[in-house]
Design a protein around this motif. Structure first.
Motif, PDB file in Angstrom:
ATOM      1  N   GLN A  19      -7.671  82.432 -89.788  1.00 18.66           N
ATOM      2  CA  GLN A  19      -8.081  83.617 -89.041  1.00 18.66           C
ATOM      3  C   GLN A  19      -7.368  84.874 -89.519  1.00 18.66           C
ATOM      4  N   GLN A  20      -8.103  85.946 -89.638  1.00 20.73           N
ATOM      5  CA  GLN A  20      -7.604  87.265 -90.052  1.00 20.73           C
ATOM      6  C   GLN A  20      -6.885  87.201 -91.390  1.00 20.73           C
ATOM      7  N   ALA A  21      -7.609  86.737 -92.419  1.00 22.93           N
ATOM      8  CA  ALA A  21      -7.047  86.698 -93.767  1.00 22.93           C
ATOM      9  C   ALA A  21      -6.546  88.083 -94.129  1.00 22.93           C
ATOM     10  N   PHE A  22      -5.353  88.153 -94.705  1.00 26.23           N
ATOM     11  CA  PHE A  22      -4.690  89.448 -94.895  1.00 26.23           C
ATOM     12  C   PHE A  22      -4.281  89.686 -96.344  1.00 26.23           C
ATOM     13  N   GLY A  23      -3.433  88.826 -96.887  1.00 26.95           N
ATOM     14  CA  GLY A  23      -2.918  89.024 -98.241  1.00 26.95           C
ATOM     15  C   GLY A  23      -3.366  87.914 -99.154  1.00 26.95           C
ATOM     16  N   ILE A  24      -3.245  88.180-100.458  1.00 25.39           N
ATOM     17  CA  ILE A  24      -3.631  87.162-101.431  1.00 25.39           C
ATOM     18  C   ILE A  24      -2.693  87.238-102.634  1.00 25.39           C
TER      19      ILE A  24
ATOM     20  N   HIS B 153      -3.071  86.101 -91.129  1.00 23.31           N
ATOM     21  CA  HIS B 153      -2.273  86.775 -90.103  1.00 23.31           C
ATOM     22  C   HIS B 153      -2.574  86.242 -88.698  1.00 23.31           C
ATOM     23  N   GLY B 154      -3.826  85.968 -88.423  1.00 23.06           N
ATOM     24  CA  GLY B 154      -4.248  85.597 -87.070  1.00 23.06           C
ATOM     25  C   GLY B 154      -3.762  84.252 -86.586  1.00 23.06           C
TER      26      GLY B 154
ATOM     27  N   THR C 122     -10.923  75.323-100.504  1.00 19.49           N
ATOM     28  CA  THR C 122      -9.592  75.330 -99.905  1.00 19.49           C
ATOM     29  C   THR C 122      -9.075  73.905 -99.944  1.00 19.49           C
ATOM     30  N   ILE C 123      -7.917  73.722-100.572  1.00 21.16           N
ATOM     31  CA  ILE C 123      -7.407  72.359-100.753  1.00 21.16           C
ATOM     32  C   ILE C 123      -6.271  72.016 -99.799  1.00 21.16           C
ATOM     33  N   LYS C 124      -5.692  73.038 -99.160  1.00 16.89           N
ATOM     34  CA  LYS C 124      -4.572  72.770 -98.262  1.00 16.89           C
ATOM     35  C   LYS C 124      -4.375  73.982 -97.352  1.00 16.89           C
ATOM     36  N   THR C 125      -3.881  73.722 -96.154  1.00 20.62           N
ATOM     37  CA  THR C 125      -3.490  74.793 -95.236  1.00 20.62           C
ATOM     38  C   THR C 125      -2.053  74.527 -94.805  1.00 20.62           C
ATOM     39  N   LEU C 126      -1.203  75.540 -94.987  1.00 19.96           N
ATOM     40  CA  LEU C 126       0.218  75.416 -94.662  1.00 19.96           C
ATOM     41  C   LEU C 126       0.561  76.283 -93.462  1.00 19.96           C
ATOM     42  N   LYS C 127       1.434  75.794 -92.602  1.00 21.35           N
ATOM     43  CA  LYS C 127       1.932  76.618 -91.495  1.00 21.35           C
ATOM     44  C   LYS C 127       2.996  77.553 -92.039  1.00 21.35           C
TER      45      LYS C 127
ATOM     46  N   ILE D  57       2.090  86.316 -90.505  1.00 21.60           N
ATOM     47  CA  ILE D  57       2.260  86.365 -91.966  1.00 21.60           C
ATOM     48  C   ILE D  57       1.278  87.356 -92.570  1.00 21.60           C
ATOM     49  N   GLU D  58       1.767  88.130 -93.557  1.00 21.94           N
ATOM     50  CA  GLU D  58       0.919  89.139 -94.178  1.00 21.94           C
ATOM     51  C   GLU D  58       0.948  89.082 -95.704  1.00 21.94           C
ATOM     52  N   THR D  59       2.119  89.205 -96.305  1.00 22.35           N
ATOM     53  CA  THR D  59       2.218  89.400 -97.750  1.00 22.35           C
ATOM     54  C   THR D  59       2.691  88.133 -98.450  1.00 22.35           C
TER      55      THR D  59
END
Length: 76
Positions: free
Chosen positions: A26-31, A45-46, A60-65, A70-72
């Motif tokens: 949610q609310q993708a911010f930085g890359i 960020h969300g 998408t191969i993985k999602t990390l906490k 988080i932004e940058t």
């Protein structure tokens, strides 16, 4: 209720090529990109996560906490 968040992946060298859609948080911010251009990290960020995207497979191969807000991102 949060909706699925999406990111568009395209070839910057050939803007007429087909675009791919991948799921992110949610609310993708930085890359950030790896030096070889095969992997991208997207900060969400969300929901405080990082989506790891395989740019060769366009998925998408993985999602990390990562933590709230988080932004940058950067690779070292």
């Amino acid at each position: 209720m949060p909706q699925n968040a999406l990111a568009t992946v395209f070839d910057a060298v050939n803007l007429h090529s087909s675009q791919k859609i991948v799921s992110v948080g949610q609310q993708a911010f930085g890359i950030a990109f790896t030096a070889d251009g095969k992997t991208a990290l997207v900060s969400n960020h969300g929901d405080g996560t990082i989506s790891v995207i395989d740019l060769v497979a366009n998925q998408t191969i993985k999602t990390l906490k990562a933590g709230t807000g988080i932004e940058t991102l950067s690779f070292y």
